[in-house]
Motif scaffolding. Structure first.
Motif, PDB file in Angstrom:
ATOM      1  N   ARG A  22       0.817  -1.219   0.000  1.00  0.00           N
ATOM      2  CA  ARG A  22       0.000   0.000   0.000  1.00  0.00           C
ATOM      3  C   ARG A  22       0.841   1.254   0.000  1.00  0.00           C
ATOM      4  N   GLY A  23       2.065   1.178   0.364  1.00  0.00           N
ATOM      5  CA  GLY A  23       2.898   2.366   0.478  1.00  0.00           C
ATOM      6  C   GLY A  23       2.886   2.872   1.907  1.00  0.00           C
ATOM      7  N   GLU A  24       3.737   3.796   2.194  1.00  0.00           N
ATOM      8  CA  GLU A  24       3.834   4.348   3.540  1.00  0.00           C
ATOM      9  C   GLU A  24       2.664   5.293   3.793  1.00  0.00           C
ATOM     10  N   SER A  25       2.129   5.246   4.999  1.00  0.00           N
ATOM     11  CA  SER A  25       1.044   6.169   5.342  1.00  0.00           C
ATOM     12  C   SER A  25       1.651   7.501   5.779  1.00  0.00           C
ATOM     13  N   ALA A  26       0.900   8.564   5.575  1.00  0.00           N
ATOM     14  CA  ALA A  26       1.370   9.904   5.929  1.00  0.00           C
ATOM     15  C   ALA A  26       1.465  10.031   7.447  1.00  0.00           C
ATOM     16  N   PRO A  27       2.433  10.793   7.931  1.00  0.00           N
ATOM     17  CA  PRO A  27       2.508  11.005   9.385  1.00  0.00           C
ATOM     18  C   PRO A  27       1.248  11.724   9.864  1.00  0.00           C
ATOM     19  N   ARG A  28       0.753  11.287  10.992  1.00  0.00           N
ATOM     20  CA  ARG A  28      -0.515  11.815  11.495  1.00  0.00           C
ATOM     21  C   ARG A  28      -0.363  12.332  12.913  1.00  0.00           C
ATOM     22  N   ARG A  29      -1.324  13.180  13.290  1.00  0.00           N
ATOM     23  CA  ARG A  29      -1.444  13.634  14.675  1.00  0.00           C
ATOM     24  C   ARG A  29      -2.908  13.569  15.047  1.00  0.00           C
ATOM     25  N   GLU A  40     -15.696  14.025  24.215  1.00  0.00           N
ATOM     26  CA  GLU A  40     -14.377  14.196  23.607  1.00  0.00           C
ATOM     27  C   GLU A  40     -14.283  13.326  22.366  1.00  0.00           C
ATOM     28  N   THR A  41     -13.797  13.921  21.295  1.00  0.00           N
ATOM     29  CA  THR A  41     -13.596  13.213  20.040  1.00  0.00           C
ATOM     30  C   THR A  41     -12.160  13.451  19.610  1.00  0.00           C
ATOM     31  N   ARG A  42     -11.433  12.395  19.318  1.00  0.00           N
ATOM     32  CA  ARG A  42     -10.053  12.528  18.837  1.00  0.00           C
ATOM     33  C   ARG A  42     -10.048  12.215  17.343  1.00  0.00           C
ATOM     34  N   ILE A  43      -9.616  13.197  16.559  1.00  0.00           N
ATOM     35  CA  ILE A  43      -9.614  13.088  15.110  1.00  0.00           C
ATOM     36  C   ILE A  43      -8.167  13.043  14.634  1.00  0.00           C
ATOM     37  N   ALA A  44      -7.862  12.136  13.721  1.00  0.00           N
ATOM     38  CA  ALA A  44      -6.520  12.026  13.162  1.00  0.00           C
ATOM     39  C   ALA A  44      -6.419  12.895  11.905  1.00  0.00           C
ATOM     40  N   PHE A  45      -5.423  13.772  11.895  1.00  0.00           N
ATOM     41  CA  PHE A  45      -5.147  14.641  10.754  1.00  0.00           C
ATOM     42  C   PHE A  45      -3.727  14.381  10.275  1.00  0.00           C
TER      43      PHE A  45
END
Length: 113
Positions: A22-29, A40-45
């Motif tokens: 699949r390839g490398e995934s983008a770095p996320r926070r 509380e909702t934690r969203i990955a960007f």
């Protein structure tokens, strides 16, 4: 004796699983958002993505912000307005009376003729 099906237990088109295919995934926070109800909702960007100021809470639908002590207020829901209510916002009672009198005059003229 069992059948000779070599692909038993897999689906057509299935391939190897893993990052290499699949390839490398983008770095996320992962960033937290809080709504007025305290959810509380934690969203990955992606680490280079622009973070929105507000996010809709998936539990209650209210807008959520990143400041836990000061979440955004719930939006005001305007009550349903009828057509007559919108007309009354645009016209005064005197305008309405004049329009009614004009319409009645035309109606009487048509019926009288």
């Amino acid at each position: 004796m069992a059948g000779g099906n070599a692909i038993r237990g897999s689906r057509v088109g299935a391939g190897p699983i893993g990052e290499a295919e699949r390839g490398e995934s983008a770095p996320r926070r992962r960033l937290p958002f809080w709504c007025a109800n305290g959810h509380e909702t934690r969203i990955a960007f992606a680490s280079d993505a622009d973070v929105p100021e507000l996010w809709d809470c998936p539990r209650c639908g209210l807008p959520a912000g990143q400041d836990q002590s000061n979440p955004p207020p719930a939006p005001r829901n305007e009550p349903y307005k009828t057509h007559l209510a919108y007309v009354r916002e645009r016209r005064t009672d005197a305008d309405g009376d004049a329009l009614l009198e004009e319409a009645l005059t035309r109606l009487r003229a048509r019926r009288g003729a």
